[in-house]
Structure formats: C-alpha cells, structure tokens
Motif scaffolding. Structure first.
Motif, short mmCIF file in Angstrom:
data_model
loop_
_atom_site.label_atom_id
_atom_site.label_comp_id
_atom_site.label_asym_id
_atom_site.label_seq_id
_atom_site.Cartn_x
_atom_site.Cartn_y
_atom_site.Cartn_z
N PHE A 124 -0.18 15.53 -7.01
CA PHE A 124 -0.75 14.22 -6.65
C PHE A 124 -1.86 14.46 -5.63
CE2 PHE A 124 -1.44 10.00 -5.66
CZ PHE A 124 -0.86 9.54 -4.49
N CYS A 125 -3.09 14.19 -6.06
CA CYS A 125 -4.24 14.35 -5.16
C CYS A 125 -4.68 12.97 -4.69
CB CYS A 125 -5.39 15.03 -5.89
SG CYS A 125 -5.03 16.72 -6.38
N VAL A 126 -4.48 12.72 -3.41
CA VAL A 126 -4.74 11.38 -2.86
C VAL A 126 -5.79 11.46 -1.76
CG1 VAL A 126 -2.73 11.60 -1.28
CG2 VAL A 126 -3.70 9.34 -1.75
N ARG A 153 -11.44 14.69 -9.91
CA ARG A 153 -10.77 13.48 -10.43
C ARG A 153 -9.48 13.28 -9.64
NH1 ARG A 153 -10.68 9.61 -14.15
NH2 ARG A 153 -9.03 9.34 -15.71
N PHE A 154 -9.63 12.55 -8.53
CA PHE A 154 -8.46 12.26 -7.70
C PHE A 154 -7.50 11.32 -8.42
CE2 PHE A 154 -9.97 14.43 -4.07
CZ PHE A 154 -11.32 14.18 -3.90
N ASP A 155 -6.24 11.40 -8.08
CA ASP A 155 -5.28 10.47 -8.69
C ASP A 155 -5.35 9.09 -8.03
OD1 ASP A 155 -3.84 12.31 -10.55
OD2 ASP A 155 -3.45 13.37 -8.66
N LEU A 156 -5.63 9.10 -6.75
CA LEU A 156 -5.74 7.83 -6.02
C LEU A 156 -6.74 7.99 -4.87
CD1 LEU A 156 -4.77 4.93 -5.23
CD2 LEU A 156 -2.93 6.02 -3.91
N VAL A 157 -7.66 7.03 -4.79
CA VAL A 157 -8.57 6.94 -3.65
C VAL A 157 -8.32 5.61 -2.94
CG1 VAL A 157 -10.98 6.80 -2.88
CG2 VAL A 157 -10.35 8.39 -4.71
N LEU A 158 -7.95 5.68 -1.69
CA LEU A 158 -7.77 4.46 -0.89
C LEU A 158 -9.06 4.23 -0.11
CD1 LEU A 158 -4.19 5.04 0.57
CD2 LEU A 158 -4.84 3.45 -1.27
N LEU A 159 -9.50 2.97 -0.08
CA LEU A 159 -10.74 2.63 0.61
C LEU A 159 -10.53 1.42 1.50
CD1 LEU A 159 -13.31 2.91 -2.34
CD2 LEU A 159 -13.05 4.52 -0.43
N GLY A 160 -11.12 1.45 2.68
CA GLY A 160 -11.17 0.26 3.51
C GLY A 160 -12.49 -0.45 3.25
N LEU A 161 -12.66 -1.59 3.91
CA LEU A 161 -13.90 -2.36 3.78
C LEU A 161 -14.35 -2.78 5.16
CD1 LEU A 161 -15.94 -3.79 1.82
CD2 LEU A 161 -14.42 -5.80 1.95
N GLY A 162 -15.57 -2.46 5.50
CA GLY A 162 -16.10 -2.89 6.79
C GLY A 162 -16.61 -4.32 6.72
N GLU A 163 -16.73 -4.94 7.88
CA GLU A 163 -17.21 -6.33 7.93
C GLU A 163 -18.64 -6.43 7.40
OE1 GLU A 163 -14.73 -7.13 12.05
OE2 GLU A 163 -16.61 -8.21 11.75
N ASP A 164 -19.34 -5.30 7.39
CA ASP A 164 -20.74 -5.29 6.90
C ASP A 164 -20.81 -4.86 5.43
OD1 ASP A 164 -21.64 -2.02 8.37
OD2 ASP A 164 -20.02 -2.68 7.03
N GLY A 165 -19.65 -4.73 4.81
CA GLY A 165 -19.63 -4.37 3.39
C GLY A 165 -19.66 -2.88 3.13
N VAL A 169 0.85 -1.20 0.00
CA VAL A 169 0.00 0.00 0.00
C VAL A 169 0.88 1.25 0.00
CG1 VAL A 169 -1.70 1.32 1.32
CG2 VAL A 169 -1.93 -1.16 1.12
N ALA A 170 1.90 1.25 0.82
CA ALA A 170 2.82 2.40 0.86
C ALA A 170 3.50 2.58 -0.50
CB ALA A 170 3.86 2.19 1.96
N ASP A 171 3.90 1.48 -1.11
CA ASP A 171 4.53 1.57 -2.44
C ASP A 171 3.54 2.04 -3.50
OD1 ASP A 171 6.67 -1.36 -1.96
OD2 ASP A 171 6.95 0.76 -1.44
N LEU A 172 2.28 1.63 -3.37
CA LEU A 172 1.26 2.08 -4.33
C LEU A 172 1.11 3.60 -4.26
CD1 LEU A 172 -1.16 1.38 -6.31
CD2 LEU A 172 -2.59 1.42 -4.24
N ILE A 173 1.05 4.11 -3.04
CA ILE A 173 0.91 5.56 -2.86
C ILE A 173 2.08 6.29 -3.52
CG2 ILE A 173 0.86 7.41 -1.13
CD1 ILE A 173 -0.57 5.34 0.74
N VAL A 174 3.28 5.81 -3.27
CA VAL A 174 4.47 6.44 -3.86
C VAL A 174 4.46 6.31 -5.39
CG1 VAL A 174 6.98 6.29 -4.04
CG2 VAL A 174 5.88 6.17 -1.79
N ASP A 175 4.16 5.12 -5.88
CA ASP A 175 4.19 4.90 -7.34
C ASP A 175 3.15 5.75 -8.07
OD1 ASP A 175 6.13 3.06 -6.79
OD2 ASP A 175 4.86 1.29 -7.10
N VAL A 176 1.93 5.76 -7.58
CA VAL A 176 0.88 6.57 -8.23
C VAL A 176 1.21 8.05 -8.07
CG1 VAL A 176 -1.58 7.17 -8.24
CG2 VAL A 176 -0.88 4.79 -7.90
N GLY A 177 1.79 8.38 -6.93
CA GLY A 177 2.17 9.79 -6.71
C GLY A 177 3.24 10.25 -7.68
N GLU A 178 4.26 9.42 -7.87
CA GLU A 178 5.34 9.78 -8.80
C GLU A 178 4.79 10.00 -10.21
OE1 GLU A 178 7.94 6.45 -8.17
OE2 GLU A 178 9.26 7.57 -6.79
#
Ligand code: 6PG
Length: 236
Positions: free
Chosen positions: A32-34, A129-141, A14-23
C-alpha cells in the motif's frame, strides 16, 4: 462529495478510508503506497490510525508512506509535515522506518526535489501510481504546495519540484499534478467554514488552475473523492 456533520466524523472517515484502501491494495498488489497530506486538517485522522482498532488493521510492514509536499525545514521542526505524521501516528504503529519516505526538507530544495523524484521513479515508476493520495485544500485554493500565481503544470513531468509559498516566500517541495493524477485514488479532505469559498471555487468556478491550483487534480485512471464537514460546504 461525502459530507460529515462534524469534523470528528470527517476525521474518522479519513482514517477508515486509509485503512480500506490499504487493505484492498495489499490484497491485490501486496503493498500500500499512500501519500499523506500535510497541514492541520488530517492530524486527528492520523492520530486515529495510532489507536485501536485501526492501529492493527493494516500489516504495517506492507505500508509505504510518502508525502505530497514538505516545508523546507529540518525533520524535527514543528512545521515539518513529516514530523506531524511521525508525532501523530508513525511513531506509534509498527511501520518499519525504511517504509517511510520523507522529503528531505533540510537540504537545498531543488536537490530535495530531484532526490525525491529519483526515489519515486526507482521505487514505483514514472509516473508513480500511488494507491492513495490525500490532499488538503488551502483557503486560496492551493493543494499540496501548488500555489496560486504560478502554473501548477509548470515542469509537470518532473513529478516533484521546488517552489515557494507566495505569502511568505518560504521554500517548499511538492508533487506535481502528473504525480498526483497518476494515483488510483485521490481524496481531498476539507474542514471548516474558512475553506467554503475555496471548496466552491475548485468545484464550480471557471477552470483557471493558475488561480485555483486544486482544479488540476483529476486522476487520469483513478478515482477522485471529496471528504468534507458541513462547515466547509455550508457556504458553497
Ligand atoms: C501543507 C499542505 C497544504 C495543506 C493546506 C491545508 O504543507 O500545509 O500540504 O497543502 O494541506 O494548506 O492546510 P490545513 O489543513 O492546515 O488547513
């Protein structure tokens, strides 16, 4: 879906994804809008951003941080997603404070939602139009603060809306699917056996977003990826 043998490996990815998409974003568009996910899952990944070598991998002056949702609490409250990001990496990296755009959890929720919508539209566009959106997932979906029992597409054009968490009635502010799905890149980050049923439901169950809100995530002109550890996929 990318599956990792351990949560630690997932966190590094995940940390590498943020850096890679940011670069890439900075190289192509100068900034880079995250959008950061809240909750516990991304904490260690954010901490990795504060350490060598990742803490110097991005020109932080060109990084602009937003939040997918927020609990309606003050910014110094331990439940605040902003505080979690601040404590895990924002205070440790050389990002200008004005580059960090928190949702104002301390004010009336609908006012906070309106203010955040204005900020997004003025700063990025409608939809943003964000460059990257990180999302979590709850146990209830759920994802962000799009919870079961309410049509996640309600008031979708608003881009940001106030809502409540059904299980405890706490107030939240969340991006709507329109704001999430306008992104160039959306990544779910899922860890732990407790999420296996939700992960399976999102990806394989009948499409019913009022029941499994995370199913609404489908970038209109972008990529969707799933990063998970083995524990989260064992039961799927
Ligand atoms: C929040 C998050 C929420 C979170 C999921 C998963 O404010 O809590 O935005 O959508 O990502 O609930 O939470 P955990 O990572 O703590 O399991």
């Amino acid at each position: 879906m990318e599956v990792f043998g351990s949560k630690r490996e997932l966190e590094a990815a995940v940390a590498d994804l943020i850096v890679d998409v940011g670069e890439t974003a900075i190289a192509e568009r100068g900034r880079f809008c995250v959008v950061l996910a809240g909750g516990q899952t991304p904490r260690e990944a954010y901490r990795l951003l504060a350490r060598d070598p990742r803490c110097t991998a991005l020109p932080w002056k060109d990084v602009f941080v937003f939040f997918g949702d927020e609990r309606c609490v003050p910014p110094d409250d331990d439940r605040s997603n902003y505080k979690m990001a601040k404590d895990t990496f924002l205070d440790a990296v050389r990002i200008p404070p004005h580059n960090v755009h928190r949702i104002r959890g301390e004010i009336e929720p609908s006012a906070a939602a309106l203010a955040y919508r204005k900020l997004l539209v003025d700063d990025i566009g409608d939809p943003p139009r964000f460059d990257l959106v990180l999302l979590g997932l709850g146990e209830d979906g759920h994802t962000a603060s799009l919870f079961p029992g309410e049509d996640p597409l309600l008031d979708d054009a608003a881009l940001v809306r106030a809502t409540t968490r059904p299980e405890n009635g706490t107030f939240r502010v969340t991006l709507t699917p329109r704001a999430i799905n306008a992104a160039r890149y959306v990544s779910f980050v899922v860890a732990g056996a407790a999420k296996a049923a939700a992960l399976k439901a999102v990806r394989h169950a009948h499409y019913d977003p009022a029941k499994v809100p995370a199913q609404v995530v489908a970038p209109t002109d972008g990529e969707l990826c799933w990063l998970a550890d083995e524990a989260a996929v064992m039961g799927t």
